[in-house]
Design a protein around this motif. Structure first.
Motif, PDB file in Angstrom:
ATOM      1  N   THR A  81      10.904  11.662  13.507  1.00 56.94           N
ATOM      2  CA  THR A  81      11.754  11.582  14.697  1.00 56.94           C
ATOM      3  C   THR A  81      11.023  12.210  15.877  1.00 56.94           C
ATOM      4  OG1 THR A  81      12.817  13.716  14.278  1.00 56.94           O
ATOM      5  CG2 THR A  81      13.803  11.765  13.236  1.00 56.94           C
ATOM      6  N   SER A  82      11.610  12.042  17.074  1.00 56.31           N
ATOM      7  CA  SER A  82      10.976  12.611  18.266  1.00 56.31           C
ATOM      8  C   SER A  82      10.931  14.137  18.194  1.00 56.31           C
ATOM      9  CB  SER A  82      11.734  12.167  19.521  1.00 56.31           C
ATOM     10  OG  SER A  82      13.090  12.587  19.464  1.00 56.31           O
ATOM     11  N   GLU A  83      11.969  14.751  17.611  1.00 59.55           N
ATOM     12  CA  GLU A  83      11.973  16.207  17.476  1.00 59.55           C
ATOM     13  C   GLU A  83      10.889  16.666  16.506  1.00 59.55           C
ATOM     14  OE1 GLU A  83      15.819  17.634  16.488  1.00 59.55           O
ATOM     15  OE2 GLU A  83      16.741  16.982  18.378  1.00 59.55           O
ATOM     16  N   ASP A  84      10.695  15.906  15.411  1.00 58.13           N
ATOM     17  CA  ASP A  84       9.614  16.237  14.477  1.00 58.13           C
ATOM     18  C   ASP A  84       8.249  16.096  15.158  1.00 58.13           C
ATOM     19  OD1 ASP A  84      11.430  16.633  12.376  1.00 58.13           O
ATOM     20  OD2 ASP A  84      11.477  14.485  11.960  1.00 58.13           O
ATOM     21  N   PHE A  85       8.125  15.050  15.962  1.00 57.51           N
ATOM     22  CA  PHE A  85       6.877  14.824  16.687  1.00 57.51           C
ATOM     23  C   PHE A  85       6.608  15.985  17.657  1.00 57.51           C
ATOM     24  CE2 PHE A  85       4.373  11.108  18.799  1.00 57.51           C
ATOM     25  CZ  PHE A  85       3.190  11.791  18.513  1.00 57.51           C
ATOM     26  N   TYR A  86       7.658  16.453  18.334  1.00 59.31           N
ATOM     27  CA  TYR A  86       7.503  17.565  19.283  1.00 59.31           C
ATOM     28  C   TYR A  86       7.083  18.840  18.556  1.00 59.31           C
ATOM     29  CZ  TYR A  86       8.616  20.914  22.975  1.00 59.31           C
ATOM     30  OH  TYR A  86       8.543  21.925  23.909  1.00 59.31           O
ATOM     31  N   GLU A  87       7.718  19.125  17.429  1.00 57.88           N
ATOM     32  CA  GLU A  87       7.346  20.303  16.657  1.00 57.88           C
ATOM     33  C   GLU A  87       5.914  20.181  16.153  1.00 57.88           C
ATOM     34  OE1 GLU A  87       9.025  23.009  16.269  1.00 57.88           O
ATOM     35  OE2 GLU A  87      10.831  22.315  17.312  1.00 57.88           O
ATOM     36  N   LEU A  88       5.526  18.963  15.777  1.00 51.30           N
ATOM     37  CA  LEU A  88       4.172  18.725  15.295  1.00 51.30           C
ATOM     38  C   LEU A  88       3.150  19.051  16.393  1.00 51.30           C
ATOM     39  CD1 LEU A  88       2.948  15.731  13.234  1.00 51.30           C
ATOM     40  CD2 LEU A  88       1.840  16.167  15.400  1.00 51.30           C
ATOM     41  N   LEU A  89       3.451  18.627  17.636  1.00 52.07           N
ATOM     42  CA  LEU A  89       2.519  18.841  18.734  1.00 52.07           C
ATOM     43  C   LEU A  89       2.476  20.298  19.197  1.00 52.07           C
ATOM     44  CD1 LEU A  89       3.286  15.674  20.871  1.00 52.07           C
ATOM     45  CD2 LEU A  89       1.270  16.078  19.472  1.00 52.07           C
ATOM     46  N   THR A  90       3.627  20.959  19.169  1.00 54.81           N
ATOM     47  CA  THR A  90       3.693  22.322  19.702  1.00 54.81           C
ATOM     48  C   THR A  90       3.362  23.383  18.663  1.00 54.81           C
ATOM     49  OG1 THR A  90       6.085  22.359  19.258  1.00 54.81           O
ATOM     50  CG2 THR A  90       5.368  21.722  21.475  1.00 54.81           C
ATOM     51  N   ASP A  91       3.838  23.170  17.420  1.00 57.47           N
ATOM     52  CA  ASP A  91       3.635  24.182  16.380  1.00 57.47           C
ATOM     53  C   ASP A  91       2.582  23.811  15.352  1.00 57.47           C
ATOM     54  OD1 ASP A  91       5.653  25.538  17.643  1.00 57.47           O
ATOM     55  OD2 ASP A  91       7.230  24.821  16.295  1.00 57.47           O
ATOM     56  N   LYS A  92       1.987  22.604  15.475  1.00 61.38           N
ATOM     57  CA  LYS A  92       0.992  22.124  14.508  1.00 61.38           C
ATOM     58  C   LYS A  92       1.561  22.133  13.090  1.00 61.38           C
ATOM     59  CE  LYS A  92      -2.115  21.808  17.730  1.00 61.38           C
ATOM     60  NZ  LYS A  92      -2.523  20.493  18.232  1.00 61.38           N
ATOM     61  N   ARG A  93       2.817  21.747  12.986  1.00 62.30           N
ATOM     62  CA  ARG A  93       3.478  21.736  11.675  1.00 62.30           C
ATOM     63  C   ARG A  93       3.421  20.330  11.100  1.00 62.30           C
ATOM     64  NH1 ARG A  93       8.363  20.155  10.122  1.00 62.30           N
ATOM     65  NH2 ARG A  93       9.037  19.847  12.280  1.00 62.30           N
ATOM     66  N   SER A  94       2.964  20.222   9.878  1.00 58.92           N
ATOM     67  CA  SER A  94       2.866  18.907   9.244  1.00 58.92           C
ATOM     68  C   SER A  94       4.244  18.387   8.876  1.00 58.92           C
ATOM     69  CB  SER A  94       2.007  18.997   7.983  1.00 58.92           C
ATOM     70  OG  SER A  94       2.592  19.874   7.037  1.00 58.92           O
ATOM     71  N   PHE A  95       4.370  17.063   8.867  1.00 59.76           N
ATOM     72  CA  PHE A  95       5.664  16.472   8.535  1.00 59.76           C
ATOM     73  C   PHE A  95       5.465  15.317   7.563  1.00 59.76           C
ATOM     74  CE2 PHE A  95       9.875  14.931   8.876  1.00 59.76           C
ATOM     75  CZ  PHE A  95       9.785  13.554   8.920  1.00 59.76           C
ATOM     76  N   GLY A  96       5.987  15.480   6.358  1.00 60.88           N
ATOM     77  CA  GLY A  96       6.107  14.378   5.411  1.00 60.88           C
ATOM     78  C   GLY A  96       4.814  13.774   4.934  1.00 60.88           C
ATOM     79  N   GLY A  97       3.715  14.107   5.537  1.00 57.33           N
ATOM     80  CA  GLY A  97       2.471  13.446   5.176  1.00 57.33           C
ATOM     81  C   GLY A  97       1.694  14.196   4.109  1.00 57.33           C
ATOM     82  N   VAL A 114      13.818  18.526  26.144  1.00 59.85           N
ATOM     83  CA  VAL A 114      14.566  17.270  26.287  1.00 59.85           C
ATOM     84  C   VAL A 114      13.667  16.183  26.887  1.00 59.85           C
ATOM     85  CG1 VAL A 114      16.470  16.161  27.506  1.00 59.85           C
ATOM     86  CG2 VAL A 114      16.816  18.391  26.443  1.00 59.85           C
ATOM     87  N   SER A 115      12.933  16.539  27.944  1.00 56.91           N
ATOM     88  CA  SER A 115      12.048  15.564  28.580  1.00 56.91           C
ATOM     89  C   SER A 115      10.940  15.120  27.636  1.00 56.91           C
ATOM     90  CB  SER A 115      11.436  16.170  29.851  1.00 56.91           C
ATOM     91  OG  SER A 115      12.447  16.525  30.769  1.00 56.91           O
ATOM     92  N   ALA A 116      10.362  16.084  26.892  1.00 48.77           N
ATOM     93  CA  ALA A 116       9.301  15.749  25.940  1.00 48.77           C
ATOM     94  C   ALA A 116       9.834  14.857  24.825  1.00 48.77           C
ATOM     95  CB  ALA A 116       8.700  17.022  25.361  1.00 48.77           C
ATOM     96  N   ASN A 117      11.044  15.141  24.364  1.00 45.05           N
ATOM     97  CA  ASN A 117      11.637  14.314  23.309  1.00 45.05           C
ATOM     98  C   ASN A 117      11.859  12.883  23.797  1.00 45.05           C
ATOM     99  OD1 ASN A 117      11.720  16.202  21.269  1.00 45.05           O
ATOM    100  ND2 ASN A 117      13.754  16.968  21.821  1.00 45.05           N
ATOM    101  N   ASN A 118      12.266  12.733  25.063  1.00 44.61           N
ATOM    102  CA  ASN A 118      12.421  11.379  25.610  1.00 44.61           C
ATOM    103  C   ASN A 118      11.085  10.642  25.648  1.00 44.61           C
ATOM    104  OD1 ASN A 118      15.162  11.723  26.037  1.00 44.61           O
ATOM    105  ND2 ASN A 118      14.895  12.518  28.113  1.00 44.61           N
ATOM    106  N   LEU A 119      10.032  11.364  26.063  1.00 42.17           N
ATOM    107  CA  LEU A 119       8.699  10.754  26.105  1.00 42.17           C
ATOM    108  C   LEU A 119       8.231  10.371  24.701  1.00 42.17           C
ATOM    109  CD1 LEU A 119       6.014  10.080  27.579  1.00 42.17           C
ATOM    110  CD2 LEU A 119       5.352  12.472  27.218  1.00 42.17           C
ATOM    111  N   LEU A 120       8.409  11.295  23.769  1.00 41.04           N
ATOM    112  CA  LEU A 120       7.952  11.042  22.398  1.00 41.04           C
ATOM    113  C   LEU A 120       8.785   9.955  21.736  1.00 41.04           C
ATOM    114  CD1 LEU A 120       7.317  14.719  21.240  1.00 41.04           C
ATOM    115  CD2 LEU A 120       5.633  13.040  22.002  1.00 41.04           C
ATOM    116  N   ASN A 121      10.080   9.943  22.043  1.00 38.75           N
ATOM    117  CA  ASN A 121      10.933   8.909  21.459  1.00 38.75           C
ATOM    118  C   ASN A 121      10.497   7.520  21.939  1.00 38.75           C
ATOM    119  OD1 ASN A 121      13.432   8.259  19.891  1.00 38.75           O
ATOM    120  ND2 ASN A 121      14.066   7.450  21.892  1.00 38.75           N
ATOM    121  N   THR A 122      10.120   7.430  23.213  1.00 33.43           N
ATOM    122  CA  THR A 122       9.611   6.157  23.741  1.00 33.43           C
ATOM    123  C   THR A 122       8.328   5.742  23.022  1.00 33.43           C
ATOM    124  OG1 THR A 122      10.564   6.656  25.920  1.00 33.43           O
ATOM    125  CG2 THR A 122       8.837   4.971  25.823  1.00 33.43           C
TER     126      THR A 122
END
Length: 377
Positions: free
Chosen positions: A124-140, A32-40
């Motif tokens: 989204t912030s959740e996609d960004f979090y998954e990208l940083l933690t799981d190294k999962r590509s998104f849409g690109g 939750v905290s990471a999503n708030n940071l990433l959303n900002t």
């Protein structure tokens, strides 16, 4: 030793439960905290990209030459602080037009390393979090697995009236470091809280356990005292029953040795009634006499029962007091009929007779000492 094991297992159980709860809750709090940071970070990057794209589009619509617009944008972003993120611009062919690092202007972006998002897909912030933690590509168009890249394009916005695209970069390494700091802070807080909670719980369990043990010890002591008193009462009752046996034997021996011309005070027979029939009963055959509903009943050892018009007081005054005892106002009982003496109520005695009496024969507390003396006489 058993108490120490109990406290140890209590400590272990509380620790395991806290670790399980803390493990689940900490992960949720961190996310939750990471999503708030990433959303900002995302909203800031999006807003900056849109404002720059709008400004460039406005300049182009005003008739300013493209070269002048590019020069203005380059001077605006050149040597800017790229610690958290930055803005760059490239065309649809992938050629860098403007970049904070002037050496990268004019370079061609490799399609396989271009971005983690596309114009058509918004992160989204959740996609960004998954990208940083799981190294999962998104849409690109590239696979996000390169550890040496400091920044990633997280938002693309086209410039109107041109083939240019504004790209918002984010410093993923710094963001990852910030998330790690958040994670470490949460772990530290939970460790401190856990240690305090477990310690307080163990202390409380110990205090409650000690209080319960003291209460249990007091209860056990009370039971021991009761058992001691009961044991004394059992000993006294055993002695009393032994005296009863001795006295019964003494009475029997006395009967055998008494001459036929014994005292005239003691009646040998009692006149009773069975329905309308008169029946004399020898006192030696009488087990006990009692009154009920103003009627006096005479019960013999063979179980037969008859009635008499004589009161208990008059009957007892003419009976052998060594053989008969006035238990209470309701009963006269023969020594030979007493089967057992037991404790009854508060310091009272109950006489069990043979044949059995339907009415309890109770020796009151005040007469108990007299009854014991009678048995010892």
């Amino acid at each position: 030793m058993r108490k120490d094991r109990l406290y140890f297992f209590t400590f272990l159980a509380i620790t395991v439960i806290f670790v399980l709860i803390a493990g689940i809750s900490t992960r949720s709090f961190i996310k939750v905290s990471a999503n708030n940071l990433l959303n900002t970070q995302l909203e800031s990057s999006k807003r900056e990209a849109r404002e720059v794209a709008s400004l460039i589009g406005f300049q182009l619509a005003s008739g300013i030459p493209k070269d002048s617009v590019i020069d203005n944008v380059q001077r605006s972003i050149e040597n800017t602080n790229i610690e958290n993120g930055f803005i760059c611009m490239f065309d649809w062919s992938g050629k860098e037009i403007c970049h904070p690092d002037i050496t990268k202007v004019g370079q061609q972006i490799n399609p396989n390393q271009s971005s983690v998002t596309s114009v058509d897909g918004e992160m989204t912030s959740e996609d960004f979090y998954e990208l940083l933690t799981d190294k999962r590509s998104f849409g690109g168009v590239r696979d996000f697995k390169e550890e040496d890249r400091d920044s990633e394009i997280i938002y693309l916005y086209p410039v109107k009236n041109s083939d240019w695209i504004i790209a918002a970069h984010a410093n993923v390494k710094k963001i990852s470091t910030q998330i790690d700091d958040i994670r470490n802070k949460f772990y530290t807080i939970f460790i401190i809280m856990g240690a305090a909670l477990i310690l307080c719980s163990v202390i409380m369990v110990r205090i409650i356990g000690s209080a319960y043990e003291k209460k249990l010890e007091a209860k056990n002591q009370k039971l021991e005292d009761q058992n001691q008193r009961l044991g004394d009462e059992v000993v006294n009752l055993a002695k009393l029953n032994k005296d009863l046996d001795n006295y019964q034997q003494k009475v029997m021996d006395t009967k055998l040795n008494v001459p036929k011309t014994d005292s005239e005070k003691n009646k040998k027979r009692i006149l009773t009634y069975v329905r309308n029939e008169l029946r004399p009963i020898s006192t030696e055959d009488i087990a006990y006499i009692y009154t009920e509903s103003t009627i006096t009943y005479v019960v013999c050892f063979d179980g037969s029962r008859s009635t008499t018009n004589v009161s208990l007081d008059e009957l007892f005054s003419n009976m052998d007091e060594s053989h008969f005892y006035r238990a209470n106002r309701q009963f006269i009982v023969a020594i030979s009929a007493i089967n057992k003496i037991i404790k009854y109520g508060n310091n009272q005695l109950k006489i069990l007779v043979d044949p059995n009496s339907e009415v309890d024969i109770i020796i009151s507390k005040n007469k108990a000492a007299e009854f014991k003396q009678w048995l010892n006489s």
